[in-house]
Scaffold this active site. Structure first.
Site, PDB file in Angstrom:
ATOM      1  N   GLY A  17       0.821  -1.221   0.000  1.00 24.67           N
ATOM      2  CA  GLY A  17       0.000   0.000   0.000  1.00 24.67           C
ATOM      3  C   GLY A  17       0.848   1.262   0.000  1.00 24.67           C
ATOM      4  N   CYS A  55       4.049  -8.820   2.001  1.00 23.23           N
ATOM      5  CA  CYS A  55       3.669  -9.555   0.791  1.00 23.23           C
ATOM      6  C   CYS A  55       4.893 -10.043   0.026  1.00 23.23           C
ATOM      7  CB  CYS A  55       2.787  -8.677  -0.090  1.00 23.23           C
ATOM      8  SG  CYS A  55       2.349  -9.475  -1.635  1.00 23.23           S
ATOM      9  N   CYS A  94       2.726 -13.268   0.639  1.00 24.64           N
ATOM     10  CA  CYS A  94       2.136 -13.799  -0.593  1.00 24.64           C
ATOM     11  C   CYS A  94       3.145 -14.403  -1.575  1.00 24.64           C
ATOM     12  CB  CYS A  94       1.405 -12.685  -1.346  1.00 24.64           C
ATOM     13  SG  CYS A  94       0.648 -11.436  -0.312  1.00 24.64           S
ATOM     14  N   LYS A 102       5.363 -17.363  -0.261  1.00 26.24           N
ATOM     15  CA  LYS A 102       4.388 -18.432   0.041  1.00 26.24           C
ATOM     16  C   LYS A 102       3.935 -19.124  -1.240  1.00 26.24           C
ATOM     17  CE  LYS A 102       0.399 -17.580  -0.469  1.00 26.24           C
ATOM     18  NZ  LYS A 102      -0.490 -16.901   0.424  1.00 26.24           N
ATOM     19  N   ALA A 123      10.866   5.395  11.214  1.00 21.58           N
ATOM     20  CA  ALA A 123      10.225   6.716  11.231  1.00 21.58           C
ATOM     21  C   ALA A 123       9.260   6.831  12.414  1.00 21.58           C
ATOM     22  CB  ALA A 123       9.469   6.925   9.922  1.00 21.58           C
ATOM     23  N   TYR A 147      -6.013 -18.605   7.251  1.00 20.27           N
ATOM     24  CA  TYR A 147      -5.293 -18.639   5.974  1.00 20.27           C
ATOM     25  C   TYR A 147      -3.877 -19.196   6.137  1.00 20.27           C
ATOM     26  CZ  TYR A 147      -8.302 -15.217   3.414  1.00 20.27           C
ATOM     27  OH  TYR A 147      -9.296 -14.566   2.762  1.00 20.27           O
ATOM     28  N   GLU A 200      -2.438 -22.747   4.766  1.00 24.70           N
ATOM     29  CA  GLU A 200      -1.505 -22.702   3.632  1.00 24.70           C
ATOM     30  C   GLU A 200      -0.180 -23.377   3.981  1.00 24.70           C
ATOM     31  OE1 GLU A 200      -1.353 -18.561   2.459  1.00 24.70           O
ATOM     32  OE2 GLU A 200      -3.114 -18.792   1.175  1.00 24.70           O
ATOM     33  N   GLY A 207      -3.083 -15.345  13.849  1.00 24.24           N
ATOM     34  CA  GLY A 207      -3.519 -13.987  13.565  1.00 24.24           C
ATOM     35  C   GLY A 207      -2.373 -12.993  13.553  1.00 24.24           C
ATOM     36  N   ASP A 233      -2.829  -3.092   6.481  1.00 21.92           N
ATOM     37  CA  ASP A 233      -2.970  -3.944   7.673  1.00 21.92           C
ATOM     38  C   ASP A 233      -2.911  -3.161   8.981  1.00 21.92           C
ATOM     39  OD1 ASP A 233      -3.130  -5.970   5.874  1.00 21.92           O
ATOM     40  OD2 ASP A 233      -1.353  -7.052   6.560  1.00 21.92           O
ATOM     41  N   ALA A 274      -8.363 -15.961  -2.201  1.00 19.06           N
ATOM     42  CA  ALA A 274      -7.978 -17.362  -2.377  1.00 19.06           C
ATOM     43  C   ALA A 274      -7.156 -17.807  -1.177  1.00 19.06           C
ATOM     44  CB  ALA A 274      -7.161 -17.538  -3.652  1.00 19.06           C
ATOM     45  N   HIS A 282     -14.874 -26.149 -22.686  1.00 20.71           N
ATOM     46  CA  HIS A 282     -14.824 -27.586 -22.459  1.00 20.71           C
ATOM     47  C   HIS A 282     -13.515 -28.178 -22.947  1.00 20.71           C
ATOM     48  CE1 HIS A 282     -16.634 -31.442 -21.641  1.00 20.71           C
ATOM     49  NE2 HIS A 282     -16.260 -31.884 -22.826  1.00 20.71           N
ATOM     50  N   GLU A 303     -16.087 -24.665 -16.214  1.00 13.52           N
ATOM     51  CA  GLU A 303     -17.370 -24.686 -16.936  1.00 13.52           C
ATOM     52  C   GLU A 303     -18.517 -25.136 -16.034  1.00 13.52           C
ATOM     53  OE1 GLU A 303     -17.889 -27.632 -20.109  1.00 13.52           O
ATOM     54  OE2 GLU A 303     -16.279 -28.831 -19.233  1.00 13.52           O
TER      55      GLU A 303
HETATM   56  P1  NDP Z   1      -6.547 -15.545  10.624  1.00  9.34           P
HETATM   57  O1  NDP Z   1      -7.233 -14.513  11.418  1.00  9.34           O
HETATM   58  O2  NDP Z   1      -7.017 -15.866   9.255  1.00  9.34           O
HETATM   59  O3  NDP Z   1      -6.534 -16.913  11.444  1.00  9.34           O
HETATM   60  C1  NDP Z   1      -6.090 -16.976  12.763  1.00  9.34           C
HETATM   61  C2  NDP Z   1      -6.366 -18.370  13.265  1.00  9.34           C
HETATM   62  O4  NDP Z   1      -5.786 -18.532  14.553  1.00  9.34           O
HETATM   63  C3  NDP Z   1      -7.858 -18.657  13.404  1.00  9.34           C
HETATM   64  O5  NDP Z   1      -8.071 -19.978  13.029  1.00  9.34           O
HETATM   65  C4  NDP Z   1      -8.093 -18.439  14.893  1.00  9.34           C
HETATM   66  O6  NDP Z   1      -9.141 -19.213  15.386  1.00  9.34           O
HETATM   67  C5  NDP Z   1      -6.785 -18.923  15.472  1.00  9.34           C
HETATM   68  N1  NDP Z   1      -6.476 -18.301  16.748  1.00  9.34           N
HETATM   69  C6  NDP Z   1      -6.512 -16.993  17.067  1.00  9.34           C
HETATM   70  N2  NDP Z   1      -6.111 -16.806  18.333  1.00  9.34           N
HETATM   71  C7  NDP Z   1      -5.811 -18.028  18.832  1.00  9.34           C
HETATM   72  C8  NDP Z   1      -5.365 -18.498  20.091  1.00  9.34           C
HETATM   73  N3  NDP Z   1      -5.132 -17.650  21.098  1.00  9.34           N
HETATM   74  N4  NDP Z   1      -5.171 -19.817  20.262  1.00  9.34           N
HETATM   75  C9  NDP Z   1      -5.402 -20.686  19.247  1.00  9.34           C
HETATM   76  N5  NDP Z   1      -5.830 -20.301  18.026  1.00  9.34           N
HETATM   77  C10 NDP Z   1      -6.043 -18.987  17.828  1.00  9.34           C
HETATM   78  O7  NDP Z   1      -5.023 -15.123  10.669  1.00  9.34           O
HETATM   79  P2  NDP Z   1      -3.753 -15.607   9.871  1.00  9.34           P
HETATM   80  O8  NDP Z   1      -2.638 -15.408  10.819  1.00  9.34           O
HETATM   81  O9  NDP Z   1      -3.947 -16.951   9.275  1.00  9.34           O
HETATM   82  O10 NDP Z   1      -3.672 -14.561   8.675  1.00  9.34           O
HETATM   83  C11 NDP Z   1      -3.836 -13.164   8.906  1.00  9.34           C
HETATM   84  C12 NDP Z   1      -4.501 -12.525   7.736  1.00  9.34           C
HETATM   85  O11 NDP Z   1      -3.593 -12.421   6.670  1.00  9.34           O
HETATM   86  C13 NDP Z   1      -5.677 -13.304   7.170  1.00  9.34           C
HETATM   87  O12 NDP Z   1      -6.877 -13.066   7.860  1.00  9.34           O
HETATM   88  C14 NDP Z   1      -5.731 -12.811   5.753  1.00  9.34           C
HETATM   89  O13 NDP Z   1      -6.503 -11.645   5.683  1.00  9.34           O
HETATM   90  C15 NDP Z   1      -4.291 -12.503   5.435  1.00  9.34           C
HETATM   91  N6  NDP Z   1      -3.707 -13.554   4.591  1.00  9.34           N
HETATM   92  C16 NDP Z   1      -4.195 -13.738   3.334  1.00  9.34           C
HETATM   93  C17 NDP Z   1      -3.699 -14.719   2.520  1.00  9.34           C
HETATM   94  C18 NDP Z   1      -4.251 -14.920   1.158  1.00  9.34           C
HETATM   95  O14 NDP Z   1      -4.906 -14.013   0.647  1.00  9.34           O
HETATM   96  N7  NDP Z   1      -4.036 -16.079   0.523  1.00  9.34           N
HETATM   97  C19 NDP Z   1      -2.615 -15.612   2.963  1.00  9.34           C
HETATM   98  C20 NDP Z   1      -2.190 -15.353   4.300  1.00  9.34           C
HETATM   99  C21 NDP Z   1      -2.717 -14.356   5.071  1.00  9.34           C
HETATM  100  P3  NDP Z   1     -10.674 -18.764  15.277  1.00  9.34           P
HETATM  101  O15 NDP Z   1     -11.137 -19.223  13.944  1.00  9.34           O
HETATM  102  O16 NDP Z   1     -11.311 -19.477  16.415  1.00  9.34           O
HETATM  103  O17 NDP Z   1     -10.706 -17.287  15.446  1.00  9.34           O
END
Ligand code: NDP
Length: 459
Positions: free
Chosen positions: A16, A43, A48, A51, A115, A177, A181, A265, A306, A348, A443, A448
């Site tokens: 960004g 990224c 991204c 990965k 900064a 995610y 992944e 997260g 972010d 995705a 096809h 499709e």
């Molecule tokens: P997410 O928020 O997607 O997932 C976090 C996972 O950790 C969830 O399953 C959550 O569970 C779990 N969790 C959270 N806190 C705890 C805890 N204290 N103990 C155990 N489990 C916990 O975060 P990610 O880190 O996977 O990715 C961050 C963001 O980055 C994504 O949301 C996405 O927007 C972006 N991203 C996008 C990608 C893509 O476009 N292909 C690839 C990678 C990242 P619960 O479901 O219960 O909340």
């Protein structure tokens, strides 16, 4: 009139920030960008791009196996982790250079260092002070690990790309995610992967059919999925890391692994940059609060990506950057300034197989639109009639009854991201099921199926 060193000072050279800096400079603004690490942010460096490269690498494992059904005879080559790491590092540093080049050719001043805001128009970078009419904070986010016993032994996605040695046994914590992944990638590269998630389904927020289906497919590839399971403690032993877990009935179990990845997260990078000093408001998760033009509570300071913790996706940050650029320096060609819509953002997940999705999940569509029709199919792709793979593909469409508009489109299967991108355009344009039905399929493809699902499986 007050004069400033720059029209715009951007803090953070991720997707960004770089986009905003470059496009503002191309519209004649005097722009500086400060970055403390490699250009390109999460990224490019630890997200991204590397990965996806590793995901390609991981697919080869299956491809060699599957080629036998197509007449290719012989042993599969062995995997060299150090070679992959070196090739990835070379490509990422090439991209870092491309980003620097893009900025310098647009005449953006690059300032290396940390900064910090001193006031609404002043930024300090390692003792040097710069003034700017506007400041844009695009500092991104960082993985977060909860306070568990043995936290010091775990790694996050930031370290995964350069692990040494290759983790023969990997435990992944989380069901989002990043967890899904990396579980798929390291499983494909040859690790014995266990994935532990606290809920009974992966990928909270996704369509329930997708969540069930991907869990089945990932398990078939050999990932040991432990759902409804919590980590109790992690200890270091001579044979590796001992991970103690408890399932939803409090039944204990333990795993001995080489590495533990926490993918639980990401949090905004909003500390140590002077936000409190200047009075920029953040919410309770520490994300900078912004209005529709990405302006913070301090009118000369903007924030996007972010660090504002909305949709944490690179293309979303790029879209937000263009809104800021249009707002500050005017749109090109007399067009209207852009706005940002968070509706129908396609996404995705690069699991094996991939997930592609746009629009509402079935549960959300029912809540939002009331009466909907659900179309769904799952099948074995043509390739797997000879490959020997048991992988299946899922496709699902959700249609609002009242308008016939397609409001949700979900896929689990090879190249789902590539396929869903095109359908996202149709859905942004408001395509109805009748339009899908009148579209001729290509096809033989998997895609499709999206234009040939005739009968709803439920209303
Ligand atoms: P997410 O928020 O997607 O997932 C976090 C996972 O950790 C969830 O399953 C959550 O569970 C779990 N969790 C959270 N806190 C705890 C805890 N204290 N103990 C155990 N489990 C916990 O975060 P990610 O880190 O996977 O990715 C961050 C963001 O980055 C994504 O949301 C996405 O927007 C972006 N991203 C996008 C990608 C893509 O476009 N292909 C690839 C990678 C990242 P619960 O479901 O219960 O909340």
């Amino acid at each position: 009139m007050q004069t400033f060193d720059f029209d715009l000072f951007v803090i953070g050279g991720g997707s960004g920030g770089v986009r905003a800096a470059r496009m503002s400079a191309q519209r004649g603004a005097r722009v500086a960008l400060a970055e403390v690490a490699a250009m390109g942010g999460t990224c490019v460096n630890v997200g991204c791009i590397p990965k996806k490269l590793y995901s390609y690498a991981a697919h080869y494992g299956d491809s060699f196996e599957e080629s036998h059904g197509f007449g290719w005879v012989g042993e599969a080559p062995t995997f060299d982790w150090d070679l992959l790491k070196a090739n990835r590092a070379r490509e990422i540093s090439r991209l870092n250079g491309v980003y620097v080049q893009l900025l310098t050719s647009a005449e953006v001043t690059i300032i290396e260092g940390w900064a910090r805001l001193l006031d609404a128009h002043t930024v300090e970078v390692d003792g040097r002070r710069f003034t700017a009419k506007n400041v844009l904070v695009s500092t991104g986010g960082t993985p977060t690990v909860p306070a568990i016993t043995g936290r010091e032994h775990v790694v996050t996605s930031d370290q995964m790309f350069d692990l040494s040695p290759f983790p023969k046994r990997l435990l992944v914590v989380g069901g989002g995610y990043i967890a899904c992944e990396f579980a798929s990638i390291f499983n494909g590269l040859g690790s014995q992967v266990t994935q532990v998630h606290r809920r009974d389904k992966l990928l909270t927020g996704f369509d329930d059919d997708v969540r069930r289906f991907i869990a089945g497919e990932m398990s078939k590839t050999g990932i040991n999925l432990q759902l409804g399971t919590h980590i109790s403690a992690i200890t270091k032993t001579d044979d590796g890391l001992q991970v103690e877990v408890k399932d939803s009935q409090d039944k204990p179990a333990s795993f001995l692994v080489d590495s533990v990845l926490y993918a639980t997260g990401r949090v905004p990078n909003a500390s140590g940059i002077g936000l409190e000093t200047v009075g920029v408001a953040v919410n309770r998760v520490g994300a900078i609060q912004v209005n529709a033009q990405y302006q913070t509570s301090v009118p000369s300071i903007y924030a996007l990506g972010d660090v504002t913790a909305r949709l944490q996706l690179t293309p979303v940050a790029l879209g937000e950057a263009m809104v800021v650029v249009d707002h500050l320096f005017g749109p090109t060609d007399g067009k209207k300034p852009r706005g940002m819509s968070y509706d129908f953002v396609p996404t995705a997940v690069f699991t094996h197989p991939n997930i592609g999705t746009v629009g509402y999940s079935e549960a959300d569509a029912r809540e939002q639109f009331g009466a909907i029709r659900v179309y769904r199919t799952d099948f074995k792709a043509l390739k797997h009639t000879l490959s020997g793979s048991t992988e299946r593909t899922l496709m699902k469409l959700l249609v609002e009854d009242a308008t016939d508009r397609v409001v949700g489109l979900h896929m689990v299967g090879p190249d789902a991201g590539e396929i869903v991108q095109g359908f996202a355009v149709a859905m942004k344009a408001g395509a109805t099921k009748a339009v899908f039905d009148s579209t001729i399929g290509i096809h033989p493809t998997a895609a499709e199926e999206f234009v040939t699902m005739r009968e709803p499986v439920k209303a």
